[in-house]
Each structure stands twice: as C-alpha cells, then as structure tokens.
Motif scaffolding. Sequence first.
Motif, PDB file in Angstrom:
ATOM      1  N   CYS A 106       0.846  -1.203   0.000  1.00 30.31           N
ATOM      2  CA  CYS A 106       0.000   0.000   0.000  1.00 30.31           C
ATOM      3  C   CYS A 106       0.880   1.252   0.000  1.00 30.31           C
ATOM      4  O   CYS A 106       0.402   2.363   0.199  1.00 30.31           O
ATOM      5  CB  CYS A 106      -0.957  -0.008   1.188  1.00 30.31           C
ATOM      6  SG  CYS A 106      -2.396   1.065   0.954  1.00 30.31           S
ATOM      7  N   HIS A 108       3.108   2.284   2.143  1.00 28.45           N
ATOM      8  CA  HIS A 108       3.382   2.976   3.410  1.00 28.45           C
ATOM      9  C   HIS A 108       4.890   3.138   3.639  1.00 28.45           C
ATOM     10  O   HIS A 108       5.305   4.046   4.351  1.00 28.45           O
ATOM     11  CB  HIS A 108       2.700   2.247   4.571  1.00 28.45           C
ATOM     12  CG  HIS A 108       1.196   2.214   4.451  1.00 28.45           C
ATOM     13  ND1 HIS A 108       0.367   1.741   5.427  1.00 28.45           N
ATOM     14  CD2 HIS A 108       0.363   2.623   3.459  1.00 28.45           C
ATOM     15  CE1 HIS A 108      -0.900   1.834   5.042  1.00 28.45           C
ATOM     16  NE2 HIS A 108      -0.922   2.348   3.833  1.00 28.45           N
ATOM     17  N   GLU A 141      -2.611   1.326  10.123  1.00 27.97           N
ATOM     18  CA  GLU A 141      -3.665   2.007   9.354  1.00 27.97           C
ATOM     19  C   GLU A 141      -4.624   1.021   8.719  1.00 27.97           C
ATOM     20  O   GLU A 141      -5.800   1.299   8.554  1.00 27.97           O
ATOM     21  CB  GLU A 141      -3.037   2.903   8.281  1.00 27.97           C
ATOM     22  CG  GLU A 141      -4.027   3.844   7.585  1.00 27.97           C
ATOM     23  CD  GLU A 141      -4.883   3.175   6.523  1.00 27.97           C
ATOM     24  OE1 GLU A 141      -6.066   3.535   6.382  1.00 27.97           O
ATOM     25  OE2 GLU A 141      -4.374   2.265   5.834  1.00 27.97           O
ATOM     26  N   GLU A 142      -4.097  -0.172   8.353  1.00 27.01           N
ATOM     27  CA  GLU A 142      -4.900  -1.148   7.592  1.00 27.01           C
ATOM     28  C   GLU A 142      -5.860  -1.906   8.519  1.00 27.01           C
ATOM     29  O   GLU A 142      -5.763  -3.116   8.673  1.00 27.01           O
ATOM     30  CB  GLU A 142      -3.977  -2.133   6.856  1.00 27.01           C
ATOM     31  CG  GLU A 142      -2.981  -1.504   5.896  1.00 27.01           C
ATOM     32  CD  GLU A 142      -3.608  -1.108   4.560  1.00 27.01           C
ATOM     33  OE1 GLU A 142      -4.826  -1.308   4.378  1.00 27.01           O
ATOM     34  OE2 GLU A 142      -2.864  -0.601   3.714  1.00 27.01           O
ATOM     35  N   HIS A 358      -2.452  -2.785  -2.853  1.00 26.32           N
ATOM     36  CA  HIS A 358      -2.871  -4.071  -2.267  1.00 26.32           C
ATOM     37  C   HIS A 358      -2.698  -5.225  -3.257  1.00 26.32           C
ATOM     38  O   HIS A 358      -3.264  -6.296  -3.054  1.00 26.32           O
ATOM     39  CB  HIS A 358      -4.320  -4.039  -1.751  1.00 26.32           C
ATOM     40  CG  HIS A 358      -4.491  -3.152  -0.540  1.00 26.32           C
ATOM     41  ND1 HIS A 358      -5.413  -3.407   0.449  1.00 26.32           N
ATOM     42  CD2 HIS A 358      -3.864  -2.017  -0.162  1.00 26.32           C
ATOM     43  CE1 HIS A 358      -5.340  -2.466   1.380  1.00 26.32           C
ATOM     44  NE2 HIS A 358      -4.407  -1.603   1.025  1.00 26.32           N
TER      45      HIS A 358
HETATM   46 ZN   LIG Z   1      -4.017   0.082   2.097  1.00 28.05          ZN
END
Ligand SMILES: [Zn+2]
Length: 389
Positions: A106, A108, A141-142, A358
Amino acid sequence: MILQKTLEEYFKWFHRHPELGNEEKETTAHIRDILTAAGVEILDTSLKTGLVAQISGTKSDSQSKSQNGQQKTPVVALRCDIDALPIDEASGVAYASENPHCMHACGHDFHITSMLGAALLLTQEKENLTGTIKLLFQPAEEGGGGAKQVLDSGVLDDVEEIYGLHVAADLEKNVIAVRPGATHAAVGSFKIVIRGKGSHAAYPHLSNDPLVASAAIITAAQTIVSRNTSPFEQAVVSITHVEGGSAWNVIPSEVLIEGTFRAFSEEKLNYLSERLAQICEGIGISYGLQVDYAWKRYTIATNNDPALAEFAAQTARDLGLTVIEGEPGMGGEDFALYQQKIKGVFWNIGVASPNGLHHPGFVANLEPLSTAAGLLARLGKGALERLAD
Ligand SMILES: [Zn+2]
Ligand SMILES: [Zn+2]
C-alpha cells in the motif's frame, strides 16, 4: 540529488522489512535511529509501535497571539502510516520483502521515507520555522485502529492543522492530486450467519436449507445500490466471503456471509446497513430460518478542509508540480479520524505502478520520493507561517 539517493536507500530497507499493523517494532526502531542520527527530537507517547517526532522553529518572531493576548506558538502535524499487508510479494524488484506473507503493497514504506526526507529538510530550516511541526509515524492504518491509538495518546491535542499523503498507483509520477471534501469513503463490514437445519441431500424436505436462503440474501443485497440508492450518489455493497457446506450430498445447517459497504456519509453508511439488516430479517422470515446480522464501522469518510486543500494545491504548484483534483475513491483511510478533530488535508502523489495498491505486483516508482519529502516540508513550513500571521 543527495537527498533522493539517501531516500532510495531508506525506502529499500523499509520495503525489505515490512511488518503488519501493531507489530511494526523493527520499522519503528529504524525510523527512530534515522531521526535520532539527524538530531530530531522524539516525543514520549503511549504508542507501542509508531512514533511522533517534533521539530520546533527557532525564528525569533515565531510567536502568534491567541485571543486572550497570551503568546501561542502554532503547531501543525505531518502524518504517515507505517504498516504493511499480509500479501506474498510478487513485484520482481531486487529489494523485495524478506518477511514471508508480508508486503508493503500500500506504499506505506514510501510514506515513511517521504516523512524522513521532510524531517531532514525541516531540521536544516529550523531558524525559518515559525512554530512546531509534529511528525507522526502512525501504526496500524490497515484496519488495526492506529489513528485511534494516536488520538487517545493526546499527542495531537495542540495540533491546529494536519497533512497526510498517500501514493496513487494510477497517477503519473510526481503528479499531485488534492481535492476539497471527501477523498476516501466511510467503511463498514458485515457478518451474516444463517442458521437452518441440515439433512441428507436426498431428503431436502427434512432440512431447512441455509444455502438457498444465502443465495436469496446475496441477490437481494445487490438491489441496495441498484434500486435504493440515487444514481448520483456513490455507494458500494460487496459480498466477499461465503462459507457453507462440506460435502456434495449433505445440506449444511449453517452458512456464513461476510462483506463490506462503503459510502461518503455516515447517514448513507447507516442506511446501507439498515437495508441489509431488513433484507436478512425478511428472508429469514420467508424461509423460516434464523438470520443473525452484525456490522462494524471501520472508519468515517475523509473530509478535506476546502481552504486547506487549496493551500496544499497552491503549495504544490509553487514547487512547479502538476496538480489535479483527482477522483475520490471507495477505499477507506483512518486519516478521517484526525479530520474529525483537526482541520486537515489528505493528498495523493503519483508513483505510476504497473499494478494497483494491495496487489502483490505493486511497485512504486522511487523518483517521487524527494518530491513528496519536499512538499511535506513546504506544507508544514507554510502552514506555520500562515498560522503565525
Ligand atoms: Zn491500504
Ligand atoms: Zn494505505
């Protein structure tokens, strides 16, 4: 160019060492090491993973007056997230994940690195900062509740504005997308358990078949968006997981259905849930089965402050970047929780990946790392100047 090279090195380390939400121990330690070596102050918080650093300006006229005449130094925050996903990487890059079934899919790792770049830039500019910038490296966060942990820690209590970034796989590299209002949807998940009566498949009249009822629920759920929602309003109901039965000649006694709904307002999300609950109840009655329905709210919709969105867009234009409004997406983002309390903007930067977020083949182009770092730093500095005025 030196910054870009440094950031690419940082990035590759984080990409090689992804960790899931609330387990980002090595990640946090590495961020801490880099910031400490750069002389950046790290705050004491209740966070178990993730951290908050702080850079305070030393500019002599950095004080602004609050209404009661007391001196008040403006505080703004820059935010990134640091967790990875339970995905087996298939990107083919030389610096692929070394942790099995875990991948920064994602982006990050890109966010962490951009923030470290911003920290390096801002430490060099301390004497030009008219307040304090908090650098928030948020865990989980996920779906792991990271934003709530940060808010509960109280570390953002004095923050007046907050800025967050996310990579956009489908945008050309270095393109900035920022828009007023919602960029990410409110997200809920639901779980339906249909309890009937199993039997030999040859004697269906002796059963109360939950599989047939599950098919009716899945079909009827499609009408919530297609028949109950205005064509001008965005909403999603997706059934993603169905489990029932274990043999070709047995009617099972139970079926599980899971899925998610998304919308851009709380009212709409509640409505989607209400309709699904009614469908479950109605089909339960008509098929003579017990249908248990439960749902959970993951996050509210993001809500970019219009004035700050324009400030962010203008700041990016001032740096010579291409700025577009971009499209809102139905993905969720817990940055929304900060925006409930603090004015903020969530913006995207293009990294031109061949595959989406993802996806096991997600690959961020690394060139925009220094662009993102530069924009984060400029947003922090510019926001302080505006607040100190
Ligand atoms: Zn994500
Ligand atoms: Zn993300």
